[in-house]
Design a protein around this motif. Structure first.
Motif, mmCIF file in Angstrom:
data_model
loop_
_atom_site.group_PDB
_atom_site.id
_atom_site.type_symbol
_atom_site.label_atom_id
_atom_site.label_comp_id
_atom_site.label_asym_id
_atom_site.label_seq_id
_atom_site.Cartn_x
_atom_site.Cartn_y
_atom_site.Cartn_z
ATOM 1 N N VAL A 585 0.832 -1.209 0.000
ATOM 2 C CA VAL A 585 0.000 0.000 0.000
ATOM 3 C C VAL A 585 0.861 1.252 0.000
ATOM 4 O O VAL A 585 0.536 2.262 -0.635
ATOM 5 C CB VAL A 585 -0.960 -0.034 1.202
ATOM 6 C CG1 VAL A 585 -1.662 1.304 1.381
ATOM 7 C CG2 VAL A 585 -1.983 -1.159 1.031
ATOM 8 N N TRP A 843 -22.452 0.637 -1.100
ATOM 9 C CA TRP A 843 -21.489 1.713 -1.371
ATOM 10 C C TRP A 843 -21.685 2.282 -2.776
ATOM 11 O O TRP A 843 -21.578 3.503 -2.991
ATOM 12 C CB TRP A 843 -20.074 1.173 -1.220
ATOM 13 C CG TRP A 843 -19.747 0.696 0.157
ATOM 14 C CD1 TRP A 843 -19.769 -0.595 0.597
ATOM 15 C CD2 TRP A 843 -19.359 1.494 1.276
ATOM 16 N NE1 TRP A 843 -19.416 -0.651 1.919
ATOM 17 C CE2 TRP A 843 -19.143 0.622 2.363
ATOM 18 C CE3 TRP A 843 -19.163 2.859 1.465
ATOM 19 C CZ2 TRP A 843 -18.756 1.062 3.621
ATOM 20 C CZ3 TRP A 843 -18.764 3.304 2.716
ATOM 21 C CH2 TRP A 843 -18.569 2.429 3.780
ATOM 22 N N VAL A 863 -15.433 7.431 -0.652
ATOM 23 C CA VAL A 863 -14.428 6.526 -1.238
ATOM 24 C C VAL A 863 -13.449 6.050 -0.164
ATOM 25 O O VAL A 863 -13.085 4.857 -0.124
ATOM 26 C CB VAL A 863 -13.695 7.240 -2.393
ATOM 27 C CG1 VAL A 863 -12.500 6.406 -2.862
ATOM 28 C CG2 VAL A 863 -14.643 7.488 -3.555
ATOM 29 N N MET A 864 -13.034 6.930 0.731
ATOM 30 C CA MET A 864 -12.105 6.541 1.784
ATOM 31 C C MET A 864 -12.733 5.515 2.717
ATOM 32 O O MET A 864 -12.091 4.531 3.104
ATOM 33 C CB MET A 864 -11.679 7.784 2.570
ATOM 34 C CG MET A 864 -10.849 8.786 1.773
ATOM 35 S SD MET A 864 -9.296 8.066 1.171
ATOM 36 C CE MET A 864 -8.468 7.753 2.725
ATOM 37 N N CYS A 866 -15.130 3.473 1.954
ATOM 38 C CA CYS A 866 -15.308 2.223 1.209
ATOM 39 C C CYS A 866 -14.002 1.447 1.126
ATOM 40 O O CYS A 866 -13.983 0.219 1.279
ATOM 41 C CB CYS A 866 -15.846 2.537 -0.184
ATOM 42 S SG CYS A 866 -16.107 1.100 -1.228
ATOM 43 N N LYS A 867 -12.902 2.139 0.929
ATOM 44 C CA LYS A 867 -11.605 1.461 0.871
ATOM 45 C C LYS A 867 -11.242 0.851 2.220
ATOM 46 O O LYS A 867 -10.622 -0.221 2.288
ATOM 47 C CB LYS A 867 -10.523 2.459 0.434
ATOM 48 C CG LYS A 867 -10.671 2.910 -1.018
ATOM 49 C CD LYS A 867 -9.690 4.008 -1.368
ATOM 50 C CE LYS A 867 -8.267 3.513 -1.385
ATOM 51 N NZ LYS A 867 -7.333 4.563 -1.857
ATOM 52 N N GLU A 870 -13.488 -2.373 2.502
ATOM 53 C CA GLU A 870 -13.139 -3.424 1.551
ATOM 54 C C GLU A 870 -14.308 -4.371 1.293
ATOM 55 O O GLU A 870 -14.296 -5.544 1.656
ATOM 56 C CB GLU A 870 -11.923 -4.223 2.034
ATOM 57 C CG GLU A 870 -10.652 -3.396 2.125
ATOM 58 C CD GLU A 870 -9.466 -4.224 2.552
ATOM 59 O OE1 GLU A 870 -9.683 -5.426 2.854
ATOM 60 O OE2 GLU A 870 -8.345 -3.714 2.589
ATOM 61 N N SER A 881 -16.462 -6.344 -10.401
ATOM 62 C CA SER A 881 -15.126 -6.669 -9.873
ATOM 63 C C SER A 881 -14.556 -7.940 -10.508
ATOM 64 O O SER A 881 -13.334 -8.077 -10.624
ATOM 65 C CB SER A 881 -15.194 -6.824 -8.357
ATOM 66 O OG SER A 881 -16.066 -7.883 -7.995
ATOM 67 N N SER A 890 -8.031 -0.755 -9.006
ATOM 68 C CA SER A 890 -8.102 -0.484 -7.574
ATOM 69 C C SER A 890 -9.555 -0.487 -7.108
ATOM 70 O O SER A 890 -10.497 -0.451 -7.909
ATOM 71 C CB SER A 890 -7.460 0.861 -7.257
ATOM 72 O OG SER A 890 -8.149 1.904 -7.930
ATOM 73 N N LEU A 891 -9.725 -0.477 -5.802
ATOM 74 C CA LEU A 891 -11.060 -0.573 -5.238
ATOM 75 C C LEU A 891 -11.887 0.678 -5.535
ATOM 76 O O LEU A 891 -13.094 0.576 -5.782
ATOM 77 C CB LEU A 891 -10.976 -0.814 -3.717
ATOM 78 C CG LEU A 891 -12.263 -1.222 -3.021
ATOM 79 C CD1 LEU A 891 -11.982 -2.267 -1.961
ATOM 80 C CD2 LEU A 891 -12.941 -0.023 -2.372
ATOM 81 N N ASP A 892 -11.268 1.827 -5.501
ATOM 82 C CA ASP A 892 -12.032 3.038 -5.808
ATOM 83 C C ASP A 892 -12.474 3.068 -7.262
ATOM 84 O O ASP A 892 -13.559 3.570 -7.588
ATOM 85 C CB ASP A 892 -11.233 4.282 -5.442
ATOM 86 C CG ASP A 892 -9.828 4.238 -6.002
ATOM 87 O OD1 ASP A 892 -9.447 3.188 -6.534
ATOM 88 O OD2 ASP A 892 -9.115 5.252 -5.904
ATOM 89 N N ASP A 893 -11.650 2.486 -8.171
ATOM 90 C CA ASP A 893 -12.082 2.381 -9.571
ATOM 91 C C ASP A 893 -13.264 1.429 -9.711
ATOM 92 O O ASP A 893 -14.209 1.688 -10.479
ATOM 93 C CB ASP A 893 -10.925 1.897 -10.443
ATOM 94 C CG ASP A 893 -9.806 2.925 -10.525
ATOM 95 O OD1 ASP A 893 -10.109 4.120 -10.355
ATOM 96 O OD2 ASP A 893 -8.649 2.533 -10.745
#
Length: 908
Positions: A585, A843, A863-864, A866-867, A870, A881, A890-893
Motif C-alpha cells: 500500500v 457503497w 471513497v475513503m 469504502c476502501k 473493503e 469486480s 483499484s477498489l475506488d475504480d
C-alpha cells in the motif's frame, strides 16, 4: 269499526261508580267540584260493590280475570290444587338455590358497594376526613404551644368601606338626551321672552348623537396620549412588553399563597429561631411579587437568627449590591468563620483589588480554608505572588493535596521536587502527589519506570491503596494529559495486580478493549505490550495489537510490531500478509516481495501466502512471475483455490486453451469444486459453444447439486437459448434440492419479469415470501413490484420482517431519493453501509447518489470509507469486480464503475 262512537261515552255513570275500583282505587272529590264536598263510599258500600262484581263474573264463567292477578301470589291460579309434600320439597329447593345465588353474589356486591363508597369519599370527602391527619397530630402539641396560639378576633367588616351611593355614577343613555332637550325647551317657553317650542313631529337624530360621543371619546384619548409638544408619550412596544411581564394569578394560586403565608407565619411565630422558615417566608413573598415585604421579612429573620449563614446570604440576594454589601458586613461580624459569606462578599466587589482585599481579610479569620486560599491564588496575576500565597497556604493547611500540587507546578524542577517530597511526608497515602511527581519527571525527560514501581509498592502496603482498575483509570488520565511514558509505566506496574494466572490473558484483553472504547489508545497499547511480554507466542494478541496500530498508530510503529510478531509467530500467516500488504500500500513493492519470500521459508505450503504473492505480481503487471508462482503453488500447495486462480489468470491473459486444460485437470482432482465448473461454463459461453456449456452444467449439477450459483447459471443459459419453460423447470428443481434459498426464488421472479409475465412474477414473489419471510433480498425486490403509491407502505413491512436488512435499507434510501428528500436518503444509505459494510452494492448506490446530489468532499469521504471497509460481494459489485476487463483495478475504480453500471433510480 274503530271509528264508531262507543255507546256508553255520552251516558252518565252508574250510581256509586268509582274509577279504578278493581285496582284498589278509592273515590275522592276536589274543591273544583260544584257544591259542598261529598264523602266517599263507606266500607260497606265497597264490600257490596265487590260482591256484585264477583257474582257477575261467576255468571260469565270468569271468576279470576288475569288482569287482576298478582304475579307473586299464585293463590288465584292454583287455589283448587292440593299442596302436597313434593310441592313443599320443590319450594325448599328453590329457596336453597336462591340463597346460594345470593351468597355467591354477596362478596361481589359488597366489594362493588365498598368501591363506590370509596370513590364517593374521594370525590366528596367529609370535612372531618380532610383534617383527620391534622387531628391525630394534635396529641403532640404541648401545653405551652397551646397557650401561645394567637387569639382569633372578629375582623369581619373591619376594613370594609361603606358604600356611598351618592358617589356612584352611571353613563346616561342616548335615549334620555332628546327627552331632556324637550323639557329644557318647554321650561324656556314658559319664561317671558322664551324660546319657541319646536314644531311638533320633529325627530331626534340618534346617529349624530352617537358620532358626537365618538368624537368626544377620541379627543379624550388623544389628550391622554399626546404631550404638550404634540408627541406621543406612550411607547406601544414597551407597553406591550410590560403587559407580557405582568403575571396574572388565578384564584387557585392566590388561595395557595394565602394558605402558605398563614402556615409560614405560624412557623416563624412559633419558632422564631428557625432560619429556614424565615427564608421560605421571604421567598414566598418574592414569588408573589412583593419584594419589599420579602426584604422586611428577611431582615427580621436576620435579627432573630444572627448565627445562620444561609439567612444572611438570602438577605444579600434579595437586596441590591450596595445594601447587600452592608448586610454581609453585618454578617461577618456575627459569623466571622463563615466561608460562604466571605466568598459572597468578594463576588459583590467589582474590582480585582476589592476582591483581593475581602479574601485576604477572610484569611485572617479563616486561615485553614482551602476554598479561600484557592480563590486568593486565582485572583493573583503574578506567579511570584501566587507562589508566596501557596507557600503560606501549605503551612497553614498541610493536609490539602490540591495546594501542594498547585505549589509544585509553580516552582522550578528542583524546588518542585522538594515541595513534593515535603508533601509526601505530610500526606504519605496520597497517590495524587506521587502521580504529579511522575509527570514532573517525564516533563523533564527523566526515567519514571523505577519511580512508579517504588511508588506502587509503597502505596500497596497502605490500607488506602488503589485497586488495579483505579490505577488503570489514573493511567488513562495521564495519557489524556500527554504523559505517555507515565501512563505506560503505571500500566506495567499495576496491570497484573490481583489476577490469577489462568485469567490473565482474558482479563488483559478485556481491559484493552475497554480502553479502546474510551479512546485511550496509549493505555491499550501498553496493555498489549505487557501481555505480549508475558505471552509472546499468542497469535491472537499480536493480531489485536497489529489492528490497533493500523487503526490508531503510525506506519512505522505497525511495521516494527509486525517484524517482531513474525519472529515470535512465524506460522501466523495473517501477520506475514498484513506486513506485505502494508508495504505494498505504501508503494514499497520490493519490500513486500521480501516479506513474502521470508513467509515462504516459514510456511512453504501456505495457500494464502502463495496467492498473496501471485496477486502482488499480477496486479503490478508481472504476469510471467505470477504464472511461475502459480505453477510452483500447484506443486507445493495443491488446493482447489490455487487451481481456480491459475485458470482465472490464464483466462485474463486470453490463454483460453490453457485455461480449459487447467480446469479439466483441476476438476479431475476436485470434482465437487463448483467454482471450477462455473468458470469452465462461462468460458464455453463466451466462445459461443452453447451445447458444450449445457453439458458442462449438467455434469456440474450432478456433482454439486447444492451449488445455488450453478443452478442460476444453468437456468440463464436455457433462458438465453429461448428455452424459457426448461429454465423454469430447472429453477423448480433447484428449489426442491435447496429449499428456503432466497436467491433461487429471486431468480424465479426475475425470469418471469424478463419474460413480460408480471402477474405470475408477483405470484411467485408471494410464494417466496411465504417460504423465506425474513429475506431482505426478496423484500427489496417485492417493494419495486408494487405501484408507486404502495411502495412506502411495503417498505415499512419489509423493514419489520427483514430486521433492517441492508438490501431493504438501500431500497428505502432509493425511495427517498426519488422523492427528492436528499438528507433522508443520505442517512438511509449510511445506515445500509453500517448494517453490512461488506455489501458493495450499498457503497455503489450511495456513490451514485452523491454524484447527483453531493459535492467532492462527500464523494472523497465515501471513497475513503469504502476502501477501509473493503466490500466483497453484491450483485452489481461482483459483476464488475470479476469482469476480466477490470482485472487489476483499484477498489475506488471498482466503486466508480459499479456505480456507473447501476440502473436509473427513476421510480415508475
Amino acid at each position: 269499526m274503530f271509528g264508531a262512537t262507543k255507546d256508553f261515552l255520552g251516558k252518565p255513570a252508574p250510581p256509586g261508580y268509582i274509577a279504578g275500583l278493581g285496582r284498589g282505587a278509592t273515590g275522592f272529590t276536589t274543591r273544583s267540584d260544584i257544591g259542598p264536598a261529598r264523602e266517599g263510599p263507606t266500607e260497606a258500600d265497597i264490600a257490596k260493590l265487590q260482591e256484585q262484581a264477583r257474582r257477575k263474573a261467576a255468571e260469565n264463567g270468569d271468576d279470576d280475570d288475569e288482569r287482576y292477578q298478582d304475579p307473586d301470589n299464585e293463590t288465584g291460579l292454583f287455589n283448587t290444587a292440593p299442596y302436597e309434600a313434593d310441592d313443599e320439597e320443590a319450594d325448599q329447593i328453590y329457596d336453597a338455590i336462591d340463597a346460594k345465588l345470593d351468597e355467591r353474589r354477596k362478596s361481589r356486591r359488597e366489594a362493588r358497594e365498598k368501591e363506590m363508597q370509596e370513590q364517593l369519599n374521594k370525590e366528596r370527602p367529609k370535612i372531618q376526613d380532610q383534617f383527620a391527619d391534622l387531628k391525630r397530630g394534635l396529641n403532640a402539641v404541648s401545653t405551652e404551644e397551646w397557650e401561645n396560639l394567637p387569639e382569633v378576633g372578629n375582623i369581619a367588616g373591619k376594613n370594609r368601606k361603606k358604600a356611598n351611593l351618592r358617589e356612584k355614577f352611571a353613563p346616561v343613555p342616548d335615549s334620555l338626551l332628546p327627552r331632556a332637550q324637550e323639557e329644557m325647551a318647554t321650561t324656556l317657553d314658559a319664561q317671558p321672552n322664551g324660546l319657541t317650542t319646536p314644531a311638533p313631529g320633529t325627530m331626534t337624530n340618534f346617529r349624530e348623537i352617537g358620532e358626537a360621543n365618538k368624537q368626544v371619546l377620541g379627543l379624550r384619548l388623544d389628550r391622554m396620549a399626546d404631550s404638550a409638544s404634540g408627541q406621543t408619550t406612550i411607547d406601544p412596544r414597551g407597553y406591550l412588553t410590560g403587559l407580557n411581564s405582568v403575571v396574572v394569578k388565578s384564584e387557585a394560586e392566590i388561595g395557595d399563597l394565602k394558605r402558605a403565608r398563614l402556615l409560614l407565619k405560624s412557623v416563624i411565630t412559633t419558632n422564631p429561631k428557625h432560619a429556614p422558615g424565615w427564608i421560605a417566608a421571604a421567598r414566598l413573598e418574592e414569588h408573589a411579587g412583593k419584594l419589599t415585604d420579602a426584604r422586611q421579612i428577611i431582615d427580621k429573620g436576620c435579627v432573630e437568627c444572627p448565627k445562620a449563614e444561609d439567612i444572611w446570604l438570602e438577605a444579600a440576594r434579595l437586596n441590591n449590591t450596595e445594601n447587600a454589601k452592608k448586610i454581609l458586613a453585618n454578617a461577618v461580624k456575627q459569623i466571622p468563620q463563615s466561608v460562604k459569606i466571605w466568598l459572597q462578599a468578594a463576588q459583590l466587589e467589582t474590582t480585582p483589588k476589592g476582591k483581593k482585599t475581602v479574601i485576604r481579610r477572610a484569611l485572617d479569620y479563616v486561615p485553614n480554608s482551602v476554598k479561600l486560599w484557592k480563590t486568593a491564588v486565582e485572583l493573583e496575576d503574578d506567579p511570584n505572588n501566587a507562589r508566596i500565597l501557596l507557600a503560606r497556604a501549605v503551612e497553614l493547611v498541610p493536609q490539602s493535596v490540591e495546594l501542594w500540587i498547585a505549589l509544585a507546578r509553580l516552582e522550578t524542577y528542583e524546588n518542585a521536587q522538594k515541595v513534593l517530597n515535603a508533601a509526601r511526608a505530610k500526606i504519605p497515602a496520597s497517590h495524587e502527589i506521587w502521580i504529579t511527581a511522575f509527570c514532573l519527571q517525564e516533563a523533564n525527560n527523566k526515567d519514571v519506570e523505577k519511580l512508579v514501581a517504588n511508588a506502587v509498592k509503597m502505596l500497596s502496603a497502605m490500607e488506602s491503596s488503589l485497586s488495579r482498575e483505579q490505577w488503570l483509570e489514573e493511567a488513562e488520565k495521564c495519557e489524556k494529559n500527554g504523559f505517555i511514558n507515565t501512563c505506560q509505566a503505571i500500566v506495567r506496574a499495576t496491570v497484573g495486580m490481583g489476577i490469577e494466572e489462568a485469567d490473565r490473558k482474558s482479563t488483559w484483553m478485556e481491559d484493552a478493549d475497554n480502553a479502546i472504547g474510551r479512546q485511550s489508545y496509549g493505555t491499550a497499547r501498553a496493555i498489549y505490550a505487557h501481555a505480549l511480554q508475558t505471552f509472546p507466542s499468542k497469535k491472537s494478541i499480536w493480531r489485536r495489537a497489529a489492528l490497533l496500530e493500523k487503526a490508531h498508530g503510525t506506519p512505522e510503529s505497525l511495521e516494527e510490531l509486525l517484524m517482531r510478531s513474525v519472529n515470535y509467530c512465524p506460522q501466523a500467516e495473517f501477520l506475514w500478509l498484513m506486513g506485505a500488504k502494508e508495504k505494498w500500500v505504501r508503494g514499497n513493492i520490493p519490500g513486500a516481495r521480501a516479506i513474502l519470500d521470508a513467509a515462504f521459508e516459514a510456511n512453504p505450503n501456505s495457500e494464502q501466502i502463495w496467492l498473496a504473492a501471485v496477486k502482488l505480481e499480477a496486479e503490478n503487471g508481472e504476469h510471467g512471475r505470477a504464472e511461475i508462482l502459480l505453477a510452483k503453488a500447484r506443486e507445493k500447495a495443491d488446493t482447489m483455490k490455487v487451481w481456480m486462480k491459475s485458470a482465472v489468470l490464464k483466462r485474463q491473459l486470453n490463454k483460453i486453451s490453457e485455461a480449459l486444460e487447467l480446469l479439466d485437470q483441476g476438476l479431475v482432482k476436485y470434482p465437487t469444486a463448483d467454482k471450477l465448473w462455473m468458470i469452465r461454463g462461462q468460458i464455453l459461453m463466451d466462445r459461443g459453444d452453447t451445447q458444450k456449456a449445457r453439458e458442462n452444467y449438467i455434469k456440474a449439477l450432478k456433482s454439486c447439486p447444492k451449488s445455488v450459483p450453478l443452478w442460476i447459471l444453468a437456468s440463464r443459459l436455457e433462458e438465453k437459448a429461448g428455452m424459457l419453460t426448461k429454465a423454469r423447470a430447472m429453477l423448480d428443481k433447484a428449489r426442491l434440492l435447496n429449499p428456503k434459498t432466497p436467491e433461487l426464488w429471486l431468480e424465479s421472479v426475475r425470469i418471469e419479469l424478463r419474460g413480460n409475465n408480471a402477474n405470475f412474477g408477483k405470484a411467485q414473489m408471494a410464494k417466496a415470501l411465504q417460504e423465506c419471510p425474513s429475506s431482505g433480498l426478496l423484500w427489496s425486490e417485492a417493494v419495486w413490484l408494487e405501484t408507486r403509491a404502495q411502495r412506502k407502505g411495503k417498505v415499512v413491512d419489509a423493514l419489520k420482517k427483514s430486521e433492517n436488512s441492508a438490501h431493504v435499507l438501500i431500497t428505502a434510501a432509493r425511495l427517498f431519493w426519488s422523492d427528492r428528500q436528499v438528507e433522508k436518503a443520505r442517512s438511509w444509505f449510511q445506515r445500509a453501509e453500517k448494517a453490512d459494510s461488506d455489501l458493495g452494492d450499498a457503497w455503489a448506490w450511495h456513490y451514485k447518489f452523491e454524484v447527483e446530489h453531493g459535492d467532492e468532499a462527500r464523494k472523497n469521504d465515501l471513497v475513503m470509507r469504502c476502501k477501509a471497509a473493503e466490500p466483497r460481494y453484491g450483485e452489481y459489485w461482483q459483476a464488475v469486480s470479476k469482469d476480466l476487463r477490470n482485472a487489476g483495478k483499484s477498489l475506488d475504480d471498482i466503486l466508480i464503475l459499479t456505480a456507473a453500471s447501476l440502473p436509473s433510480n427513476t421510480v415508475a
